[in-house]
Design a protein around this motif. Structure first.
Motif, PDB file in Angstrom:
ATOM      1  N   VAL A 141       2.856 -57.847 -43.216  1.00 43.64           N
ATOM      2  CA  VAL A 141       3.893 -57.171 -43.999  1.00 43.64           C
ATOM      3  C   VAL A 141       3.924 -57.796 -45.386  1.00 43.64           C
ATOM      4  CG1 VAL A 141       5.359 -56.350 -42.133  1.00 43.64           C
ATOM      5  CG2 VAL A 141       5.638 -58.700 -42.968  1.00 43.64           C
ATOM      6  N   LYS A 142       4.200 -56.945 -46.375  1.00 44.95           N
ATOM      7  CA  LYS A 142       4.171 -57.418 -47.761  1.00 44.95           C
ATOM      8  C   LYS A 142       5.457 -57.059 -48.474  1.00 44.95           C
ATOM      9  CE  LYS A 142       0.983 -57.171 -50.756  1.00 44.95           C
ATOM     10  NZ  LYS A 142       0.347 -56.282 -51.719  1.00 44.95           N
ATOM     11  N   VAL A 143       5.925 -57.965 -49.288  1.00 45.85           N
ATOM     12  CA  VAL A 143       7.007 -57.641 -50.202  1.00 45.85           C
ATOM     13  C   VAL A 143       6.359 -57.407 -51.571  1.00 45.85           C
ATOM     14  CG1 VAL A 143       7.470 -60.120 -50.372  1.00 45.85           C
ATOM     15  CG2 VAL A 143       9.092 -58.517 -51.358  1.00 45.85           C
ATOM     16  N   LYS A 144       6.826 -56.381 -52.266  1.00 44.16           N
ATOM     17  CA  LYS A 144       6.239 -55.962 -53.535  1.00 44.16           C
ATOM     18  C   LYS A 144       5.918 -57.153 -54.428  1.00 44.16           C
ATOM     19  CE  LYS A 144       8.043 -53.989 -57.708  1.00 44.16           C
ATOM     20  NZ  LYS A 144       6.836 -54.161 -58.496  1.00 44.16           N
ATOM     21  N   SER A 145       4.698 -57.143 -54.949  1.00 43.30           N
ATOM     22  CA  SER A 145       4.244 -58.271 -55.757  1.00 43.30           C
ATOM     23  C   SER A 145       3.262 -57.776 -56.800  1.00 43.30           C
ATOM     24  CB  SER A 145       3.573 -59.287 -54.828  1.00 43.30           C
ATOM     25  OG  SER A 145       2.484 -59.912 -55.450  1.00 43.30           O
ATOM     26  N   MET A 146       3.560 -58.050 -58.068  1.00 38.57           N
ATOM     27  CA  MET A 146       2.658 -57.617 -59.131  1.00 38.57           C
ATOM     28  C   MET A 146       1.328 -58.357 -59.027  1.00 38.57           C
ATOM     29  SD  MET A 146       4.345 -55.304 -60.558  1.00 38.57           S
ATOM     30  CE  MET A 146       3.079 -54.928 -61.780  1.00 38.57           C
ATOM     31  N   ALA A 147       1.371 -59.643 -58.673  1.00 44.59           N
ATOM     32  CA  ALA A 147       0.132 -60.429 -58.621  1.00 44.59           C
ATOM     33  C   ALA A 147      -0.838 -59.861 -57.580  1.00 44.59           C
ATOM     34  CB  ALA A 147       0.453 -61.886 -58.308  1.00 44.59           C
ATOM     35  N   THR A 148      -0.322 -59.483 -56.398  1.00 46.23           N
ATOM     36  CA  THR A 148      -1.243 -58.968 -55.384  1.00 46.23           C
ATOM     37  C   THR A 148      -1.718 -57.560 -55.732  1.00 46.23           C
ATOM     38  OG1 THR A 148       0.569 -58.155 -53.985  1.00 46.23           O
ATOM     39  CG2 THR A 148      -0.252 -60.384 -53.558  1.00 46.23           C
ATOM     40  N   GLN A 149      -0.893 -56.814 -56.486  1.00 47.55           N
ATOM     41  CA  GLN A 149      -1.364 -55.505 -56.962  1.00 47.55           C
ATOM     42  C   GLN A 149      -2.473 -55.680 -57.987  1.00 47.55           C
ATOM     43  OE1 GLN A 149       1.879 -53.201 -58.589  1.00 47.55           O
ATOM     44  NE2 GLN A 149       2.594 -52.743 -56.533  1.00 47.55           N
ATOM     45  N   GLU A 150      -2.276 -56.652 -58.836  1.00 46.75           N
ATOM     46  CA  GLU A 150      -3.251 -56.927 -59.901  1.00 46.75           C
ATOM     47  C   GLU A 150      -4.617 -57.262 -59.318  1.00 46.75           C
ATOM     48  OE1 GLU A 150      -1.921 -60.078 -62.595  1.00 46.75           O
ATOM     49  OE2 GLU A 150      -3.975 -60.823 -62.627  1.00 46.75           O
ATOM     50  N   ILE A 151      -4.649 -57.965 -58.190  1.00 51.79           N
ATOM     51  CA  ILE A 151      -5.951 -58.368 -57.630  1.00 51.79           C
ATOM     52  C   ILE A 151      -6.452 -57.387 -56.568  1.00 51.79           C
ATOM     53  CG2 ILE A 151      -5.602 -60.817 -58.140  1.00 51.79           C
ATOM     54  CD1 ILE A 151      -4.805 -61.265 -55.232  1.00 51.79           C
ATOM     55  N   GLY A 152      -5.714 -56.310 -56.329  1.00 53.51           N
ATOM     56  CA  GLY A 152      -6.161 -55.327 -55.339  1.00 53.51           C
ATOM     57  C   GLY A 152      -6.234 -55.921 -53.946  1.00 53.51           C
ATOM     58  N   LEU A 153      -5.246 -56.725 -53.584  1.00 58.67           N
ATOM     59  CA  LEU A 153      -5.288 -57.434 -52.300  1.00 58.67           C
ATOM     60  C   LEU A 153      -5.313 -56.481 -51.106  1.00 58.67           C
ATOM     61  CD1 LEU A 153      -5.148 -60.102 -50.706  1.00 58.67           C
ATOM     62  CD2 LEU A 153      -2.661 -59.929 -50.805  1.00 58.67           C
ATOM     63  N   ASN A 154      -4.491 -55.426 -51.155  1.00 62.08           N
ATOM     64  CA  ASN A 154      -4.426 -54.521 -50.004  1.00 62.08           C
ATOM     65  C   ASN A 154      -5.788 -53.923 -49.675  1.00 62.08           C
ATOM     66  OD1 ASN A 154      -1.760 -55.104 -50.289  1.00 62.08           O
ATOM     67  ND2 ASN A 154      -1.058 -52.980 -50.484  1.00 62.08           N
ATOM     68  N   GLU A 155      -6.506 -53.531 -50.731  1.00 61.30           N
ATOM     69  CA  GLU A 155      -7.806 -52.917 -50.524  1.00 61.30           C
ATOM     70  C   GLU A 155      -8.806 -53.943 -49.992  1.00 61.30           C
ATOM     71  OE1 GLU A 155      -5.889 -52.574 -53.386  1.00 61.30           O
ATOM     72  OE2 GLU A 155      -5.160 -50.693 -52.544  1.00 61.30           O
ATOM     73  N   ALA A 156      -8.714 -55.165 -50.523  1.00 61.71           N
ATOM     74  CA  ALA A 156      -9.616 -56.224 -50.058  1.00 61.71           C
ATOM     75  C   ALA A 156      -9.349 -56.550 -48.592  1.00 61.71           C
ATOM     76  CB  ALA A 156      -9.448 -57.483 -50.922  1.00 61.71           C
ATOM     77  N   LEU A 157      -8.079 -56.578 -48.213  1.00 62.49           N
ATOM     78  CA  LEU A 157      -7.748 -56.849 -46.809  1.00 62.49           C
ATOM     79  C   LEU A 157      -8.228 -55.705 -45.918  1.00 62.49           C
ATOM     80  CD1 LEU A 157      -4.140 -58.388 -47.047  1.00 62.49           C
ATOM     81  CD2 LEU A 157      -6.291 -59.586 -46.582  1.00 62.49           C
ATOM     82  N   ALA A 158      -8.072 -54.468 -46.417  1.00 59.15           N
ATOM     83  CA  ALA A 158      -8.510 -53.317 -45.624  1.00 59.15           C
ATOM     84  C   ALA A 158      -9.996 -53.411 -45.302  1.00 59.15           C
ATOM     85  CB  ALA A 158      -8.205 -52.021 -46.375  1.00 59.15           C
ATOM     86  N   GLU A 159     -10.768 -53.914 -46.249  1.00 60.74           N
ATOM     87  CA  GLU A 159     -12.206 -54.061 -45.998  1.00 60.74           C
ATOM     88  C   GLU A 159     -12.494 -55.070 -44.901  1.00 60.74           C
ATOM     89  OE1 GLU A 159     -14.360 -54.776 -49.624  1.00 60.74           O
ATOM     90  OE2 GLU A 159     -13.556 -52.918 -50.498  1.00 60.74           O
ATOM     91  N   GLU A 160     -11.546 -55.945 -44.664  1.00 60.70           N
ATOM     92  CA  GLU A 160     -11.698 -56.944 -43.603  1.00 60.70           C
ATOM     93  C   GLU A 160     -11.032 -56.476 -42.306  1.00 60.70           C
ATOM     94  OE1 GLU A 160     -12.625 -60.494 -44.194  1.00 60.70           O
ATOM     95  OE2 GLU A 160     -13.247 -60.072 -46.249  1.00 60.70           O
ATOM     96  N   GLY A 161     -10.571 -55.236 -42.299  1.00 55.73           N
ATOM     97  CA  GLY A 161      -9.929 -54.713 -41.102  1.00 55.73           C
ATOM     98  C   GLY A 161      -8.482 -55.150 -40.948  1.00 55.73           C
ATOM     99  N   ILE A 162      -7.859 -55.573 -42.054  1.00 50.99           N
ATOM    100  CA  ILE A 162      -6.468 -56.006 -42.002  1.00 50.99           C
ATOM    101  C   ILE A 162      -5.605 -54.993 -42.747  1.00 50.99           C
ATOM    102  CG2 ILE A 162      -4.818 -57.821 -42.651  1.00 50.99           C
ATOM    103  CD1 ILE A 162      -7.379 -59.710 -42.702  1.00 50.99           C
ATOM    104  N   ALA A 163      -4.595 -54.449 -42.063  1.00 50.67           N
ATOM    105  CA  ALA A 163      -3.705 -53.476 -42.702  1.00 50.67           C
ATOM    106  C   ALA A 163      -2.552 -54.212 -43.362  1.00 50.67           C
ATOM    107  CB  ALA A 163      -3.179 -52.499 -41.655  1.00 50.67           C
ATOM    108  N   ALA A 164      -2.356 -53.972 -44.649  1.00 48.00           N
ATOM    109  CA  ALA A 164      -1.237 -54.570 -45.381  1.00 48.00           C
ATOM    110  C   ALA A 164      -0.161 -53.514 -45.559  1.00 48.00           C
ATOM    111  CB  ALA A 164      -1.704 -55.087 -46.731  1.00 48.00           C
ATOM    112  N   VAL A 165       1.015 -53.742 -44.988  1.00 42.93           N
ATOM    113  CA  VAL A 165       2.080 -52.749 -45.027  1.00 42.93           C
ATOM    114  C   VAL A 165       3.067 -53.117 -46.132  1.00 42.93           C
ATOM    115  CG1 VAL A 165       3.942 -51.660 -43.718  1.00 42.93           C
ATOM    116  CG2 VAL A 165       1.858 -52.409 -42.547  1.00 42.93           C
ATOM    117  N   GLU A 166       3.180 -52.240 -47.131  1.00 43.17           N
ATOM    118  CA  GLU A 166       4.162 -52.467 -48.193  1.00 43.17           C
ATOM    119  C   GLU A 166       5.547 -52.146 -47.646  1.00 43.17           C
ATOM    120  OE1 GLU A 166       3.752 -53.856 -50.970  1.00 43.17           O
ATOM    121  OE2 GLU A 166       1.598 -53.763 -51.351  1.00 43.17           O
TER     122      GLU A 166
END
Lengths: 505, 246
Positions: A141-166
């Motif tokens: 689970v994620k709380v809104k964060s500009m830093a993680t949006q800036e680095i595209g964390l959700n997409e990077a996690l998805a590539e590893e099979g990890i779902a990031a829920v905003e």
């Protein structure tokens, strides 16, 4: 050197317009580089200006928030003194950044936290993905964060099979619509209630089928949808609004309680923070906790602020990781003229007062950091040539409202000057073009007959106008119309009108 | 290859033009802003200000002498037990959405359940007709168990009147952060002498123990994400009762 203040040419090979197609899903998808995507600003802005719904949504939202902000700022007698303090604290932080970061690291570690350092987005994403995998989790689970949006964390996690829920309501809306945020603080500001209802019905599996577009009902649907995830999540990811060097305390400011859920219930908490988010002492919080809420949401205080220092045995996550992110910030720091952009506390006040932002919306900027501050930060962080410094009227409203007194207009002018010197058009060329135009004008104006004939030329333009507007002139007029429309010239010149009038008398 | 930490610190020093490690000059910070209000903690003006701000956030404020506390809590908790949808995953309780379907059937759910931190004075709940669960760091309730509880009663550490803010610092009478988060109703008791006028006064008081987990609460959970229309109650407690105890 003179500074060119107009709008430059559209970028070569610009992609499709990023503006939402009709319907609920944006068609934007998730771009490769969250700091730099979509069409060039002039093209994207042109498309945005044709989207009436977007402009209505934005106009209503920004005017509401401007009014609220002005009211609550007006009731603080020492507002200017707080701004001065906030600005000076941030200047001090940047001057002492190495020592303060080391102090923060020492204090977080002493309280049971683990500190990681990341040079860029790839490195930060790698660190987070490894930490999540080590916990055996496939959903976070994620709380809104500009830093993680800036680095595209959700997409990077998805590539590893990890779902990031905003879990922020607006961020959830954006995520469900496969959209990009369009505002720092209110990411779904470009959506109205009906669009949001449609997005929920289409994409949220457990949305009540009879869901209406009443905001309260939509919020309750999100509550119901997310509660199960909160109660079972093992790992949470957050950003940070402030990190206190002398105590190792981190602070997250929010409204909905989704932040508290993420920061409190899971076993493991991973916080990703830009290296500039420091403040030196715990007492400095008294400055920023007064400046931030009033500047951002126009409230005296946001409903919830959470502060934690490392790990508290028996209360909250028992494993805490802090990822300190550079990702271009040291480049910004090296630029003395633009360095103060790192003072930004992401309140978004500058977006809400910007006449350009209000009309084109956040997507036109093609970056997770839109608006006036984004026009500085984005090109500085990426180090790329950019037309964003031109996305401003230089009216100065952003400087007026900035709680930490970032002189955005002056920095924009400086960046424009650099763009011009980078773009290859030498000042000598510009000078030659100018002199030629003046010569032609003085030729026409030197003789009454020539002037009258010249004055009739614009009438010819009526032939290429549509609905009273000329969108494209032939060269060299195209240099002008590339970034603005011309009103259709009048049917009659003043000269002709005068002559006719005299005849009639 | 250098590690990220070394490289980032070195990049910063280069950017600042101070290539050598070592302390750089601290900047001077003007602090002309108000570090305290003109009114004493707990004074009538300050209390009135806090009440005004809290009510602006749609919190419910009650002012009672300590002797009347048990009666008030019995009333508040009895009321909340009747109006909440107990243990349901569907959170449209009647006081939030008056017209929705399940309100009638859930009305008779019986005795409510309340969680309290272990350090709270048990006498305060002596008059309440509710099942009381006690939570502590040594014997914590799970999140799922907390989700079955209707309300939570806690004390507070300090309040800032000008912003309508109450701060909990995790001490035994306030408890773990989770207990004031998951239940739908939060009853928070604030002694009138804990009410400061300004944020700096509250921050400096908390600065004595900065490492405690802190939760700043200004009204119930709320969102303004849909057309900037404020909706009270998203993920945290949707109802906040603040009891000012003199």
């Amino acid at each position: 050197m003179s500074t060119f203040l107009g709008m430059p040419a559209a970028r070569e090979g610009a992609g499709p317009s990023p503006q939402a197609a009709p319907g609920t899903l944006s068609g934007i998808g998730r771009p490769e580089d969250p700091l730099h995507w979509g069409a060039s600003f002039p093209d994207a802005a042109k498309a945005a200006l044709e989207n009436g719904q977007l402009r209505r949504n934005l106009g209503k939202a920004t005017s509401t928030i401007r009014t609220k902000r002005a009211r609550v700022v007006g009731e603080v007698p020492d507002w200017e003194a707080l701004r001065d303090a906030g600005s000076a604290v941030k200047t001090d932080v940047l001057a002492r950044l190495p020592e303060l970061l080391e102090e923060l690291e020492r204090n977080v570690t002493a309280r049971g936290g683990v500190v990681h350092w990341a040079r860029d987005a790839v490195e930060a994403n790698r660190i987070v993905a490894d930490l999540v995998r080590a916990k055996g989790a496939d959903e976070v689970v994620k709380v809104k964060s500009m830093a993680t949006q800036e680095i595209g964390l959700n997409e990077a996690l998805a590539e590893e099979g990890i779902a990031a829920v905003e879990t922020d309501l607006a961020e959830l809306i954006v995520q469900l619509a496969d959209d990009m945020p369009s505002h720092i603080l209110v990411p779904a500001i470009h959506r109205n209630r009906t669009e949001i209802r449609d997005i929920f019905l289409e994409r949220m599996a457990d949305a009540p089928p009879d869901l209406t577009d009443v905001p309260r009902e939509l919020a309750m649907a999100a509550r119901s949808h997310l509660r199960r995830k909160f109660l079972s999540a093992k790992v949470a990811i957050s950003g940070a609004n402030f990190a206190v060097a002398d105590t190792g305390t981190l602070a997250v400011v929010e409204s909905e309680g989704n932040g508290r859920m993420c920061l409190t219930l899971p076993e493991t908490l991973i916080t990703v923070m830009g290296i500039e988010k420091l403040i030196p002492t715990f007492d400095d919080l008294e400055v920023f906790l007064q400046l931030l809420p009033r500047s951002s949401t126009g409230e005296r205080m946001n409903p919830y602020t959470s502060m934690w220092t490392g790990v508290t045995p028996g209360d909250g996550p028992q494993e805490f990781h802090l990822v300190l992110l550079d990702n271009g910030r040291t480049k910004v720091l090296a630029d003395e003229a633009g360095r103060s952009a790192l003072h930004c506390i992401r309140c978004s006040a500058c977006l809400n007062v910007c006449p350009v932002y209000e009309r084109v919306g956040g997507h036109a900027y093609g970056s997770v950091y839109p608006g006036p501050i984004g026009a500085i930060l984005t090109p500085q962080l990426t180090g790329e040539k950019s037309d964003l410094p031109y996305a401003s009227t230089l009216c100065g409203a952003c400087y007026e409202v900035c709680p930490v007194k970032i002189d955005i207009p002056s920095i924009l002018v400086e960046l424009r000057a650099r763009e011009v010197s980078l773009s290859g058009a030498s000042p000598e060329t510009a000078d030659r073009v100018w002199k030629a135009a003046m010569k032609a004008a003085s030729f026409a104006m030197a003789d009454g007959g020539r002037f009258r004939r010249a004055a009739r030329v614009p009438r010819l333009l009526r032939a290429i106008s549509r609905n009273g507007v000329i969108r494209r002139l032939p060269f060299p007029g195209s240099l002008w119309t590339r970034s603005r429309d011309l009103m259709e010239p009048p049917q009659q010149t003043f000269h002709d009108w005068w002559a006719e009038r005299e005849e009639r008398r | 290859m250098t590690d990220a930490r070394t490289e980032i610190l070195s990049r910063i020093r280069t950017a600042l033009g101070s290539d050598a490690p070592g302390p750089t000059a601290a900047g001077v910070v003007p602090r002309e802003y108000r570090s305290a209000g003109e009114h004493a903690p707990g004074s009538d003006v300050v209390l009135a200000l806090l009440v005004d701000r809290l009510e602006d956030y749609k919190a419910h404020v009650h002012q009672v002498p300590a002797a009347d506390l048990p009666g008030l809590l019995a009333d508040l908790l009895g009321r909340s037990a009747k109006s909440q949808v107990i243990g349901s995953s569907d959170y449209r309780s009647p006081d939030v959405l008056p017209t929705t379907r399940e309100s009638a059937t859930q009305e008779s759910a019986g005795r409510g359940a309340v969680v309290v931190p272990a350090g709270l004075d048990p006498a305060w709940l002596s008059a309440a007709d509710v099942d009381v669960h006690t939570d502590s760091r040594d014997a914590p309730m799970s999140a799922a168990e907390l989700d079955q509880v209707d309300a939570v009663v806690t004390a507070a550490r300090v309040a800032a009147a000008e912003t309508g803010t109450i701060v909990l610092d995790g001490e035994p009478d306030q408890g773990r952060r989770a207990i004031s988060l998951v239940p739908d109703v939060h009853v928070c008791m604030v002694r009138t002498d804990q009410v400061m006028q300004t944020v700096p006064e509250a921050v400096r008081l908390l600065g004595a123990e900065p490492a405690r987990p802190l939760t700043w609460i200004s009204g119930p959970s709320a969102t303004s994400d849909i057309e900037l229309e404020r909706v009270e109650g998203v993920h945290g407690p949707r109802t906040l009762h603040v009891v000012l105890v003199s």
